[in-house]
Motif scaffolding. Structure first.
Motif, short mmCIF file in Angstrom:
data_model
loop_
_atom_site.label_atom_id
_atom_site.label_comp_id
_atom_site.label_asym_id
_atom_site.label_seq_id
_atom_site.Cartn_x
_atom_site.Cartn_y
_atom_site.Cartn_z
N LEU A 128 -51.67 23.38 -0.89
CA LEU A 128 -52.23 22.10 -1.28
C LEU A 128 -53.27 22.68 -2.65
O LEU A 128 -53.24 21.95 -3.48
CB LEU A 128 -53.25 21.70 -0.28
CG LEU A 128 -52.25 20.85 0.82
CD1 LEU A 128 -53.55 20.41 1.95
CD2 LEU A 128 -51.87 19.81 0.09
N ARG A 129 -53.74 23.66 -2.46
CA ARG A 129 -54.50 24.44 -3.65
C ARG A 129 -53.63 24.72 -4.84
O ARG A 129 -54.03 24.20 -6.01
CB ARG A 129 -55.38 25.59 -3.18
CG ARG A 129 -56.32 26.04 -4.19
CD ARG A 129 -56.99 27.35 -3.87
NE ARG A 129 -57.87 27.73 -5.09
CZ ARG A 129 -58.42 28.95 -5.10
NH1 ARG A 129 -58.21 30.00 -4.29
NH2 ARG A 129 -59.28 29.51 -6.01
N LEU A 130 -52.54 25.20 -4.59
CA LEU A 130 -51.55 25.29 -5.70
C LEU A 130 -51.14 24.03 -6.44
O LEU A 130 -50.95 23.99 -7.63
CB LEU A 130 -50.37 26.07 -5.27
CG LEU A 130 -50.41 27.57 -5.18
CD1 LEU A 130 -49.14 28.14 -4.54
CD2 LEU A 130 -50.73 28.25 -6.44
N ARG A 131 -50.99 22.96 -5.55
CA ARG A 131 -50.44 21.68 -6.01
C ARG A 131 -51.73 20.80 -6.65
O ARG A 131 -51.47 20.31 -7.62
CB ARG A 131 -50.00 20.94 -4.96
CG ARG A 131 -49.30 19.65 -5.24
CD ARG A 131 -48.77 18.88 -4.02
NE ARG A 131 -47.60 19.57 -3.46
CZ ARG A 131 -46.31 19.42 -4.00
NH1 ARG A 131 -46.28 18.49 -4.93
NH2 ARG A 131 -45.33 20.04 -3.40
N LEU A 132 -52.86 20.73 -5.76
CA LEU A 132 -53.90 19.84 -6.44
C LEU A 132 -55.05 20.60 -7.21
O LEU A 132 -55.68 19.97 -8.10
CB LEU A 132 -54.73 19.22 -5.31
CG LEU A 132 -53.77 18.59 -4.16
CD1 LEU A 132 -54.66 18.21 -3.01
CD2 LEU A 132 -53.40 17.41 -4.80
N GLY A 133 -55.23 22.03 -7.16
CA GLY A 133 -56.16 22.63 -7.73
C GLY A 133 -57.75 22.71 -6.98
O GLY A 133 -57.61 21.98 -5.93
N ARG A 173 -60.89 22.08 -7.65
CA ARG A 173 -61.65 20.88 -7.37
C ARG A 173 -61.36 20.02 -6.81
O ARG A 173 -61.97 19.29 -5.93
CB ARG A 173 -62.07 20.63 -8.96
CG ARG A 173 -62.89 21.55 -9.69
CD ARG A 173 -63.32 21.06 -11.20
NE ARG A 173 -64.17 21.77 -11.93
CZ ARG A 173 -64.71 21.16 -13.04
NH1 ARG A 173 -64.24 20.26 -13.59
NH2 ARG A 173 -65.57 22.12 -13.43
N LEU A 174 -60.05 19.30 -7.06
CA LEU A 174 -59.42 18.05 -6.44
C LEU A 174 -59.48 18.43 -4.91
O LEU A 174 -59.84 17.46 -4.13
CB LEU A 174 -58.35 17.87 -6.96
CG LEU A 174 -57.65 16.55 -6.40
CD1 LEU A 174 -58.56 15.31 -6.46
CD2 LEU A 174 -56.40 16.34 -7.19
N LEU A 175 -58.98 19.54 -4.55
CA LEU A 175 -58.72 19.89 -2.93
C LEU A 175 -60.25 19.87 -2.32
O LEU A 175 -60.28 19.29 -1.27
CB LEU A 175 -58.04 21.32 -2.81
CG LEU A 175 -58.02 21.82 -1.45
CD1 LEU A 175 -57.12 20.57 -0.59
CD2 LEU A 175 -57.22 23.04 -1.41
N LEU A 176 -61.20 20.30 -2.88
CA LEU A 176 -62.44 20.46 -2.51
C LEU A 176 -63.12 19.09 -2.12
O LEU A 176 -63.86 18.95 -1.32
CB LEU A 176 -63.40 21.47 -3.08
CG LEU A 176 -64.75 21.71 -2.52
CD1 LEU A 176 -64.67 22.36 -1.19
CD2 LEU A 176 -65.56 22.54 -3.52
N ALA A 177 -62.86 18.07 -3.35
CA ALA A 177 -63.48 16.68 -3.36
C ALA A 177 -62.54 16.30 -2.17
O ALA A 177 -63.38 15.42 -1.46
CB ALA A 177 -63.31 16.07 -4.83
N ALA A 178 -61.33 16.10 -1.92
CA ALA A 178 -60.49 15.56 -0.99
C ALA A 178 -61.27 15.96 0.45
O ALA A 178 -61.16 15.13 1.18
CB ALA A 178 -59.16 16.00 -1.17
#
Length: 408
Positions: free
Chosen positions: A263-268, A270-275
């Protein structure tokens, strides 16, 4: 920096994963057999609390000291020493014949755990940076799998009426040889990184990452300490049903970490942490408003599925954000973060005492939202493998934050 040979990198990856799993196993059996320890020495609830506090405080203080010690010694040597000593200290807990000696053994376990937990994250970050791709969630999934295995082993040994001392001491003895073997798989810090290691203050971004880790571990402690009481006292369910909450939470945690790196590779980052922060808040909200035990358990599961990726992500970011001071940064984030396991459940308990347990747990919604908001201030990406260049994340942002800045 020079990239290690592929074979050495694969060996180090397996070694770090094995270390996380091994430490998880001994923690799992120690936690699951706490009732046996209490019965052996005739401890009441307050005594058990002091034991847990003893090793928690010792671990947190040790992690804080690691920031300076690792600069002189390096994470590989400290991990080679710390991992075997974790198994030895667990054995000493099992052998403790009295409460005062148990407190001393628990503090010793806290010290060795503080070394091993901080340094295995530092070694994992080193492997991750050399590979140039996210791996930290996978390492932490190994810890979760080990903890579940240790807990199930404890259940089996208890069902077979194996005495507490024999159970815990036996597992510690079996774990000791692999702990030594794993030490030969770790990577050494490259000379150019060692030369840039400096003492002094870390940049402000490290303390923000530590604060996010603190919040995440506070939330993890909430489930471990308060899920059973909420289900039995507020929702009037049986102890057998209430006991399902934590194992299901651990399964959700393991599952989330299996997919965290992808998911980190896909979203990055920042976005992963916010989600993750937003989903965690929704999970806690579901627990608070749950009309039945089934809904509350589902809420705890959602909480575990989301919050589980936050601490590994924090460790990964701390390792990448300050070139030449990765070990010190991870040790500092570990010290701040793991304090959440000590402070968080106590604070929630105070709120619950003044109002209700649901209200106390509801305060964790704000904690989760803090994680979501703080995501916008986090650095992005990882350094490219084998070089000093930057590797953009999916959003195309730079990989690292210059030393001295507190934002990205």
């Amino acid at each position: 920096m020079q990239t290690p040979p592929a074979r050495a990198l694969r060996r180090a990856h397996r070694g770090v994963l094995g270390t996380f799993a091994l430490v998880g196993v001994v923690n799992g059996i120690l936690a699951a057999r706490l009732p046996g320890l209490a019965a052996k020495l005739g401890l009441d609830t307050g005594d058990v609390g002091l034991v847990i506090l003893s090793w928690g405080v010792a671990a947190t203080l040790t992690m804080q000291c690691m920031r300076w010690i690792v600069a002189a010694v390096g994470n590989r040597l400290l991990l080679r020493i710390g991992t075997p000593l974790v198994t030895v200290s667990v054995g000493l807990i099992a052998l403790s014949p009295s409460f005062p000696l148990l407190l001393a053994a628990a503090a010793g376990f806290g010290v060795t755990s503080g070394v091993a937990e901080a340094m295995m994250n530092a070694q994992g970050s080193l492997v991750e940076r050399r590979a140039g791709r996210p791996m930290m969630n996978g390492f932490h999934a190994g810890w979760s799998a080990g903890a579940v295995a240790g807990g199930l082993l404890a259940v089996l040994l208890a069902a077979l009426d194996v005495p507490y001392t024999a159970s815990v001491l036996g597992v510690a003895a079996v774990a000791l040889p692999p702990a030594f073997v794993l030490g030969w798989t770790y990577l050494d810090e490259p000379a150019e990184e060692e030369e840039t290691e400096q003492r002094g203050n870390l940049p402000g971004i490290i303390y923000l990452i530590g604060a996010v880790a603190f919040m995440a571990l506070l939330l993890e402690g909430l489930v471990a300490d308060w899920s059973g009481l909420l289900l039995t006292r507020e929702l009037r369910t049986t102890e057998a049903v209430a006991a399902l909450a934590y194992p299901l939470y651990e399964v959700a945690t393991f599952t989330g970490r299996l997919f965290g790196d992808r998911l980190r590779l896909r979203l990055g980052s920042r976005l992963l942490l916010a989600a993750a922060g937003t989903a965690t808040a929704l999970g806690v909200l579901l627990v608070v408003v749950a009309p039945s035990a089934a809904w509350a358990i589902a809420g705890f599961g959602l909480t575990g599925l989301a919050v589980c990726i936050v601490v590994p992500l924090c460790m990964s970011l701390a390792g990448a954000v300050v070139p030449g001071r990765s070990d010190a940064a991870i040790a500092q984030v570990s010290a701040i973060g793991y304090a959440g396991l000590l402070v968080g459940p106590v604070l929630i308990g105070f709120v619950a005492e003044a109002s209700s347990l649901r209200t106390g747990i509801a305060t964790a919604i704000g904690v989760a939202l803090f994680i979501a908001v703080a995501a916008s201030r986090m650095p992005r990406g990882l350094p490219a493998a084998g070089c000093g260049a930057e590797q953009p994340d999916p959003a195309g942002a730079p990989a690292t934050v210059p030393v001295g800045r507190s934002d990205s």
